[in-house]
Design a protein around this motif. Structure first.
Motif, PDB file in Angstrom:
ATOM      1  N   GLU A 151     -76.150  -0.026 -39.499  1.00  0.00           N
ATOM      2  CA  GLU A 151     -76.872   1.915 -40.018  1.00  0.00           C
ATOM      3  C   GLU A 151     -76.628   1.606 -41.424  1.00  0.00           C
ATOM      4  N   GLU A 152     -76.816   2.739 -42.003  1.00  0.00           N
ATOM      5  CA  GLU A 152     -75.960   3.001 -43.425  1.00  0.00           C
ATOM      6  C   GLU A 152     -74.682   3.830 -43.281  1.00  0.00           C
ATOM      7  N   TYR A 153     -73.718   3.838 -44.334  1.00  0.00           N
ATOM      8  CA  TYR A 153     -72.577   4.442 -44.649  1.00  0.00           C
ATOM      9  C   TYR A 153     -72.442   4.553 -45.940  1.00  0.00           C
ATOM     10  N   TYR A 154     -72.471   5.837 -46.171  1.00  0.00           N
ATOM     11  CA  TYR A 154     -72.496   6.555 -48.075  1.00  0.00           C
ATOM     12  C   TYR A 154     -70.915   6.611 -48.920  1.00  0.00           C
ATOM     13  N   SER A 155     -69.736   6.358 -47.642  1.00  0.00           N
ATOM     14  CA  SER A 155     -68.538   6.265 -47.823  1.00  0.00           C
ATOM     15  C   SER A 155     -68.001   5.454 -47.765  1.00  0.00           C
ATOM     16  N   LEU A 156     -67.153   4.559 -48.343  1.00  0.00           N
ATOM     17  CA  LEU A 156     -66.117   3.115 -47.791  1.00  0.00           C
ATOM     18  C   LEU A 156     -64.866   4.020 -47.184  1.00  0.00           C
ATOM     19  N   LEU A 157     -64.398   5.141 -48.450  1.00  0.00           N
ATOM     20  CA  LEU A 157     -63.424   5.699 -48.205  1.00  0.00           C
ATOM     21  C   LEU A 157     -62.914   6.633 -46.285  1.00  0.00           C
ATOM     22  N   VAL A 158     -64.095   6.925 -46.263  1.00  0.00           N
ATOM     23  CA  VAL A 158     -64.560   7.371 -44.741  1.00  0.00           C
ATOM     24  C   VAL A 158     -64.977   6.820 -43.630  1.00  0.00           C
ATOM     25  N   ILE A 159     -65.171   5.357 -43.850  1.00  0.00           N
ATOM     26  CA  ILE A 159     -65.147   4.351 -43.109  1.00  0.00           C
ATOM     27  C   ILE A 159     -63.898   4.449 -43.450  1.00  0.00           C
ATOM     28  N   LYS A 160     -63.395   3.154 -44.273  1.00  0.00           N
ATOM     29  CA  LYS A 160     -62.153   2.603 -43.624  1.00  0.00           C
ATOM     30  C   LYS A 160     -60.944   4.560 -42.757  1.00  0.00           C
ATOM     31  N   GLU A 161     -61.118   5.520 -43.260  1.00  0.00           N
ATOM     32  CA  GLU A 161     -60.163   6.388 -42.529  1.00  0.00           C
ATOM     33  C   GLU A 161     -60.830   6.558 -41.025  1.00  0.00           C
ATOM     34  N   ARG A 162     -61.925   6.002 -40.558  1.00  0.00           N
ATOM     35  CA  ARG A 162     -62.389   5.673 -39.328  1.00  0.00           C
ATOM     36  C   ARG A 162     -61.786   4.291 -38.711  1.00  0.00           C
ATOM     37  N   LEU A 163     -62.039   3.645 -39.200  1.00  0.00           N
ATOM     38  CA  LEU A 163     -61.010   2.073 -38.911  1.00  0.00           C
ATOM     39  C   LEU A 163     -59.462   2.548 -38.444  1.00  0.00           C
ATOM     40  N   LYS A 168     -81.373  15.379 -35.072  1.00  0.00           N
ATOM     41  CA  LYS A 168     -81.537  14.190 -34.406  1.00  0.00           C
ATOM     42  C   LYS A 168     -80.008  13.019 -35.233  1.00  0.00           C
ATOM     43  N   TYR A 169     -80.071  13.229 -36.379  1.00  0.00           N
ATOM     44  CA  TYR A 169     -79.237  12.405 -37.300  1.00  0.00           C
ATOM     45  C   TYR A 169     -77.861  12.993 -36.894  1.00  0.00           C
ATOM     46  N   VAL A 170     -77.590  14.583 -36.788  1.00  0.00           N
ATOM     47  CA  VAL A 170     -76.615  15.153 -36.365  1.00  0.00           C
ATOM     48  C   VAL A 170     -76.004  14.977 -34.342  1.00  0.00           C
ATOM     49  N   ASP A 171     -76.828  15.584 -33.842  1.00  0.00           N
ATOM     50  CA  ASP A 171     -77.080  15.223 -32.400  1.00  0.00           C
ATOM     51  C   ASP A 171     -76.213  13.622 -31.954  1.00  0.00           C
ATOM     52  N   ASP A 172     -76.421  12.497 -32.800  1.00  0.00           N
ATOM     53  CA  ASP A 172     -75.952  11.216 -33.054  1.00  0.00           C
ATOM     54  C   ASP A 172     -75.088  10.403 -33.680  1.00  0.00           C
ATOM     55  N   ASN A 173     -74.397  11.970 -34.215  1.00  0.00           N
ATOM     56  CA  ASN A 173     -73.798  10.460 -35.216  1.00  0.00           C
ATOM     57  C   ASN A 173     -72.420  12.234 -35.312  1.00  0.00           C
ATOM     58  N   PHE A 174     -72.324  13.322 -34.949  1.00  0.00           N
ATOM     59  CA  PHE A 174     -71.721  14.574 -34.401  1.00  0.00           C
ATOM     60  C   PHE A 174     -70.003  14.055 -34.857  1.00  0.00           C
ATOM     61  N   ALA A 175     -69.856  12.802 -33.879  1.00  0.00           N
ATOM     62  CA  ALA A 175     -68.626  12.713 -33.727  1.00  0.00           C
ATOM     63  C   ALA A 175     -67.875  12.220 -34.904  1.00  0.00           C
ATOM     64  N   TYR A 176     -68.763  11.199 -36.163  1.00  0.00           N
ATOM     65  CA  TYR A 176     -68.459  10.500 -37.276  1.00  0.00           C
ATOM     66  C   TYR A 176     -67.783  12.088 -38.618  1.00  0.00           C
ATOM     67  N   GLU A 177     -67.716  11.327 -39.721  1.00  0.00           N
ATOM     68  CA  GLU A 177     -67.240  12.683 -40.710  1.00  0.00           C
ATOM     69  C   GLU A 177     -68.937  12.592 -41.337  1.00  0.00           C
ATOM     70  N   LEU A 178     -69.487  14.164 -40.935  1.00  0.00           N
ATOM     71  CA  LEU A 178     -70.599  14.532 -41.256  1.00  0.00           C
ATOM     72  C   LEU A 178     -70.530  16.050 -42.176  1.00  0.00           C
ATOM     73  N   THR A 179     -70.794  16.123 -43.351  1.00  0.00           N
ATOM     74  CA  THR A 179     -71.184  16.676 -44.088  1.00  0.00           C
ATOM     75  C   THR A 179     -72.482  17.359 -44.822  1.00  0.00           C
ATOM     76  N   LEU A 180     -72.722  18.325 -45.076  1.00  0.00           N
ATOM     77  CA  LEU A 180     -74.496  18.528 -45.509  1.00  0.00           C
ATOM     78  C   LEU A 180     -74.247  17.990 -46.687  1.00  0.00           C
ATOM     79  N   ALA A 181     -73.610  17.344 -47.853  1.00  0.00           N
ATOM     80  CA  ALA A 181     -74.188  16.748 -49.360  1.00  0.00           C
ATOM     81  C   ALA A 181     -74.147  15.772 -49.008  1.00  0.00           C
TER      82      ALA A 181
END
Length: 539
Positions: A159-171, A440-453
Motif C-alpha cells: 500500500e501507499e504511505y506518505y510519511s517515512l517518519l510516521v512509518i518509522k515511528e510505527r515500526l 472505508k479507508y479510515v475504517d480499515d486504517n484507523f489503527a494507523y496515523e491518520l490526519t485530515l491533511a
C-alpha cells in the motif's frame, strides 16, 4: 494438591509431623524429607520444586538459616516455613531478616499446622491465579503484537504511505525498529501451498481448516528464527510471505533463506501432505525498497514450480530495483489517479526506454512491480466485490507466462486504463462517493496515523473542502468519526482482554496513553479502569 518438603535432623520430629494430620485432606502431599540443609538443597536440585519447604533451624552441616538464604537466592518463589523452639529467638530474627514470614513452634500442634496449611493453600492458589492471568495477558499481548507486525509488513509492501517518519515511528512501536536501519539487508520469500484436485471434496470448511493449519505451520517455522518475520494477505489464504533479515548481503543472509525454504517445504509435505511453490526475492536494503523486494519474490514465485524455486537472485533485477524509486512510484500513482494516461506512458518510457533491449526477466519484474502498484490503487477506490483486484491478482499469478515485451506492455496498458477508470469514476462522481471511499479507508486504517491533511493529499483534495464534505455526508467531523472508531475498538479490547492501557492505545492508533485515557473518559464518561471493572462485574 500442593507439595511440601520437611527438613529436620531428628527423624522422630519428621515422623511426628507426618502423622499429625491427614495431609491429603489439607490439600498437600509430602514430596520429600531431608535431615539437614545440604541434603535438602541436593533434593531440590534433583527433583521438581515443592510448593512449600518446612525446615528446622538448628541442624548439623548446614543449618536452617543457611538453607533459607540459599533458597532465597536459587528458588525465590519457594514458600518457606520455619520450625522453631522457644529458645531459638536469635535464629528466628535471622530467618525473618532472610524474608521468612511463617513459622511453627515446637512441639507442632495439630490445629496450628492445619491452620497454617490452609493459609498457605489459599496463598498458593491466589498466586497461581495471578500467574495464569499474567501468562494470559502476556500471550494476548504477544498475539496482538505479532498480528500488528504482520499487518504493518503487508501494508509496507502493498500500500501507499506518505510519511517515512510516521512509518518509522510505527515500526518502533511494534518492536520492528531494526528495519529502520537503511543498511539492513532483507529478502522476501513467497510460499504457496498446492492442494491436489479432489483432495478435500466439496466441503468449504475443509479448505478453510487447511488454510489455517498452513498459516500456523508457517508461523511456527518462522518462530524458530529471530530474524524471520511472517506475514499474510487475507485475500490470498493459500499464500504466506516471509521477510528474512540479515546484517549483510553475503552468505549469512543466503544461508538463512536456504534453511527457511528447506524447512517450509519439508514441513508442508510432512505435516500437511501438500506440495508447495516457493519464490525467493532479490536482496534489498532499507524500507524504501521493501516493495521492490516483495515484488521480486512474487516474480520468482510465478516462475517456480513444485519441483524447484527460481531464485530472483538469478534474475539480475538489482539495477531495476534501484531505478524503481519511491519518488517514481509516487509520480505513477498521481498520473493513474488523475487519469493522465499520457503522463503514465511517459513514466513507463523512462523506466524501460524503447531503444534499450531489456532481457525478458527484467521486463517481467517491472510488470510485477507495476501490478503491485495497480493493486494498491484499485483497493483504495474499488467498491463492491473487488472484481478489478481479482483480475490484477490473476495477472500477477501468470506474469511469468508472457513471452514478449509487446505482450507485457499491452497488458499493462489495458490494466492501467481499467485502474484509471475506477479511480476517476469515484473522484468525478458525487461528493458522497468520494467520502464513502475515504470513510472505508479510515475504517480499515484507523489503527494507523491518520490526519485530515494526509487523507486530503492521498485523495488529491483540498483539506478544507474535504473537511466540509466529510461533515456534510457523514454527519460528524472527521476527528469525531476517527475518535469514535478508536474508542469503540478500545472498549471492545478493555472488555474482552487483560491488555495494558499502553497496548490498547497503540492498537487503536494513539501513541500517548495519557491522551488515550482522557479521550476515553470524554467519550464514555468512565475511565478505562472503571469501564473494564464494570464489564467484568457484569460477566
Amino acid at each position: 494438591m500442593y507439595s511440601i518438603m520437611i527438613v529436620d535432623d531428628e527423624a522422630g520430629v519428621r515422623n511426628s509431623i507426618k502423622a499429625k494430620i491427614d495431609w491429603q485432606a489439607s490439600g498437600f502431599h509430602i514430596a520429600a524429607e531431608a535431615s539437614n540443609g545440604e541434603e535438602a538443597l541436593s533434593l531440590l536440585q534433583e527433583r521438581s520444586l515443592p510448593d512449600v519447604l518446612l525446615t528446622d533451624i538448628r541442624m548439623p552441616q548446614m543449618d536452617g538459616i543457611g538453607l533459607i538464604n540459599a533458597c532465597k537466592l536459587l528458588y525465590p518463589s519457594l514458600k518457606i516455613v520455619v520450625l522453631s523452639g522457644y529458645s531459638d529467638y536469635t535464629y528466628m530474627q535471622a530467618a525473618i531478616q532472610a524474608g521468612v514470614k511463617d513459622y511453627l513452634l515446637k512441639p507442632v500442634g495439630r490445629r496450628e499446622l492445619v491452620a497454617l496449611l490452609e493459609k498457605l493453600s489459599n496463598e498458593i492458589a491466589a498466586e497461581q491465579t495471578d500467574v495464569q492471568l499474567q501468562q494470559t495477558e502476556q500471550r494476548e499481548r504477544k498475539e496482538q503484537l505479532l498480528a500488528l507486525q504482520e499487518q504493518m509488513l503487508l501494508r509496507m509492501v502493498k500500500e501507499e504511505y506518505y510519511s517515512l517518519l510516521v512509518i518509522k515511528e510505527r515500526l518502533e512501536q511494534l518492536q520492528l525498529s531494526a528495519f529502520i536501519d537503511e543498511r539492513l539487508h532483507v529478502r522476501f520469500v513467497a510460499v504457496e501451498m498446492r492442494v491436489p484436485p479432489g483432495r478435500l471434496g466439496e466441503e468449504r470448511s475443509h479448505i478453510d481448516l487447511l488454510y489455517m493449519a498452513f498459516q500456523m505451520l508457517c508461523r511456527e517455522t518462522a518462530g524458530m528464527h529471530s530474524d524471520i518475520y511472517p506475514f499474510y494477505d487475507a485475500s490470498h489464504p493459500s499464500m504466506m510471505h516471509f521477510l528474512v533479515a540479515a546484517p549483510s548481503r553475503g552468505m549469512e543472509g543466503s544461508d538463512i533463506t536456504d534453511r527457511l525454504v528447506r524447512q517450509i517445504r519439508t514441513n508442508i509435505q510432512k505435516y500437511l501432505r501438500l506440495d508447495s511453490v516457493i519464490g525467493v526475492g532479490e536482496t534489498v536494503n532499507g524500507i524504501r525498497q521493501f516493495k521492490n523486494g516483495y515484488s521480486s519474490s512474487m516474480l520468482s514465485w510465478s516462475q517456480s514450480t513444485i519441483h524447484g524455486t527460481n531464485w530472483a537472485g538469478n534474475l539480475q533485477v538489482q539495477d531495476l530495483i534501484a531505478a524503481f524509486s519511491p519518488e517514481l512510484e509516487r509520480q505513477l500513482v498521481v498520473s493513474i489517479e488523475n487519469g493522465d494516461f499520457k503522463g503514465y506512458s511517459a513514466l513507463i518510457e523512462r523506466i524501460v526506454p524503447r531503444g534499450i533491449d531489456f532481457p525478458m526477466f527484467s521486463f517481467t519484474f517491472i510488470a510485477s512491480r507495476i501490478l503491485l502498484l495497480f493493486h494498491s490503487i484499485a483497493k483504495k477506490y474499488e467498491a463492491g466485490e473487488a472484481v478489478l483486484q481479482k483480475r490484477l491478482w490473476d495477472c500477477q499469478m501468470t506474469i511469468g507466462d508472457f513471452h514478449s515485451r509487446e505482450q507485457i506492455l499491452e497488458q499493462l496498458e489495458e490494466l492501467a486504463r481499467l485502474v484509471m477508470d475506477e479511480a476517476m469514476k469515484t473522484r468525478s462522481s458525487s461528493g458522497q462517493s468520494i467520502v464513502k471511499t475515504i470513510q472505508k479507508y479510515v475504517d480499515d486504517n484507523f489503527a494507523y496515523e491518520l490526519t485530515l491533511a494526509s487523507l486530503a493529499g492521498m485523495f488529491h483534495l483540498n483539506e478544507t473542502y474535504l473537511s466540509g464534505l466529510f461533515k456534510l455526508h457523514v454527519g460528524v467531523t472527521f476527528s469525531e468519526y476517527l475518535t469514535s472508531l478508536r474508542m469503540k475498538k478500545a472498549g471492545e479490547l478493555l472488555a474482552q482482554s487483560e491488555l495494558k492501557l499502553t497496548d490498547i492505545a497503540m492498537l487503536v492508533g494513539i501513541s500517548s496513553s495519557s491522551y488515550f485515557s482522557t479521550s476515553f473518559k470524554k467519550y464514555y464518561g468512565l475511565s478505562p479502569k472503571e469501564y473494564r471493572e464494570r464489564h467484568h462485574a457484569k460477566a
